[in-house]
Scaffold this motif. Structure first.
Motif, short mmCIF file in Angstrom:
data_model
loop_
_atom_site.label_atom_id
_atom_site.label_comp_id
_atom_site.label_asym_id
_atom_site.label_seq_id
_atom_site.Cartn_x
_atom_site.Cartn_y
_atom_site.Cartn_z
N ALA A 187 -4.86 12.16 1.78
CA ALA A 187 -4.15 10.90 1.55
C ALA A 187 -4.85 10.14 0.43
N GLU A 188 -4.09 9.85 -0.64
CA GLU A 188 -4.61 8.97 -1.70
C GLU A 188 -3.98 7.61 -1.50
N ILE A 189 -4.81 6.61 -1.28
CA ILE A 189 -4.35 5.24 -1.04
C ILE A 189 -4.32 4.51 -2.37
N THR A 190 -3.15 3.96 -2.71
CA THR A 190 -3.03 3.17 -3.93
C THR A 190 -2.36 1.84 -3.58
N PHE A 213 -3.89 13.56 8.45
CA PHE A 213 -4.52 13.82 7.16
C PHE A 213 -5.90 14.42 7.40
N ASP A 214 -6.31 15.29 6.51
CA ASP A 214 -7.62 15.94 6.61
C ASP A 214 -8.71 15.17 5.88
N SER A 215 -8.33 14.35 4.92
CA SER A 215 -9.29 13.51 4.21
C SER A 215 -8.54 12.38 3.50
N VAL A 216 -9.33 11.41 3.03
CA VAL A 216 -8.78 10.19 2.44
C VAL A 216 -9.48 9.90 1.12
N VAL A 217 -8.69 9.48 0.14
CA VAL A 217 -9.22 9.01 -1.14
C VAL A 217 -8.71 7.59 -1.34
N ILE A 218 -9.63 6.67 -1.61
CA ILE A 218 -9.24 5.28 -1.87
C ILE A 218 -9.97 4.81 -3.12
N MET A 263 0.85 -1.17 0.00
CA MET A 263 0.00 0.00 0.00
C MET A 263 0.89 1.24 0.00
N LYS A 264 0.49 2.20 -0.81
CA LYS A 264 1.22 3.46 -0.90
C LYS A 264 0.26 4.59 -0.53
N ILE A 265 0.78 5.54 0.23
CA ILE A 265 0.00 6.73 0.58
C ILE A 265 0.63 7.91 -0.13
N GLU A 266 -0.12 8.47 -1.08
CA GLU A 266 0.36 9.66 -1.78
C GLU A 266 -0.34 10.86 -1.18
N ALA A 267 0.44 11.81 -0.70
CA ALA A 267 -0.13 13.01 -0.07
C ALA A 267 -0.35 14.10 -1.11
N HIS A 268 -1.53 14.68 -1.07
CA HIS A 268 -1.89 15.83 -1.89
C HIS A 268 -2.22 16.97 -0.93
N THR A 269 -1.86 18.17 -1.27
CA THR A 269 -2.25 19.33 -0.47
C THR A 269 -3.03 20.29 -1.34
N ILE A 270 -4.27 20.55 -0.94
CA ILE A 270 -5.15 21.45 -1.67
C ILE A 270 -5.80 22.38 -0.66
N HIS A 271 -5.63 23.68 -0.86
CA HIS A 271 -6.20 24.69 0.05
C HIS A 271 -5.80 24.39 1.49
#
Length: 116
Positions: free
Chosen positions: A14-17, A41-46, A1-9
């Motif tokens: 966290a994007e889980i791939t 993290f403020d939110s998660v995308v999977i 599992m990889k956690i790619e961090a994105h920062t927006i505003h």
């Protein structure tokens, strides 16, 4: 599992791939929630492909238990994928209702999820 961090505003997302299933059980979902919550993290995308298909059968209760915890911890979750393959009126209604709120959303792409 990889956690790619994105920062927006100034929000850390966290994007889980993974090439493998990340959430097979309720416990897997809660472990993921705990790990990401304590990493601030403020939110998660999977991706939908990383979640057991049983999650999308609402009768199993897996989705309800996991999503309730994400909402309780106020950690928004976006699941991305093509949900049309699940032929369930109750799932379709659940997705439509979830997408009206801010805590749990279902989107078609990572770009759409990050805009949300």
């Amino acid at each position: 599992m990889k956690i790619e961090a994105h920062t927006i505003h100034n929000k850390k997302i966290a994007e889980i791939t993974s090439d493998k299933m990340v959430i097979n059980t309720v416990e897997d979902g809660l472990d993921l929630l705990g790990d990401l919550y304590y990493r601030d993290f403020d939110s998660v995308v999977i991706h939908e492909k990383n979640i057991t298909p049983h999650f999308f059968d609402l009768k199993t209760g897996i989705a309800g238990e996991i999503l309730q915890k994400f909402a309780q911890y106020r950690l928004p979750l976006v699941i991305i994928g093509d949900f049309s393959k699940y032929k369930s009126g109750s799932l379709e209604a659940f997705i439509l209702e979830s997408n009206k709120g801010r805590h749990i959303n279902f989107r078609a792409s990572i770009a759409e999820a990050l805009r949300r």
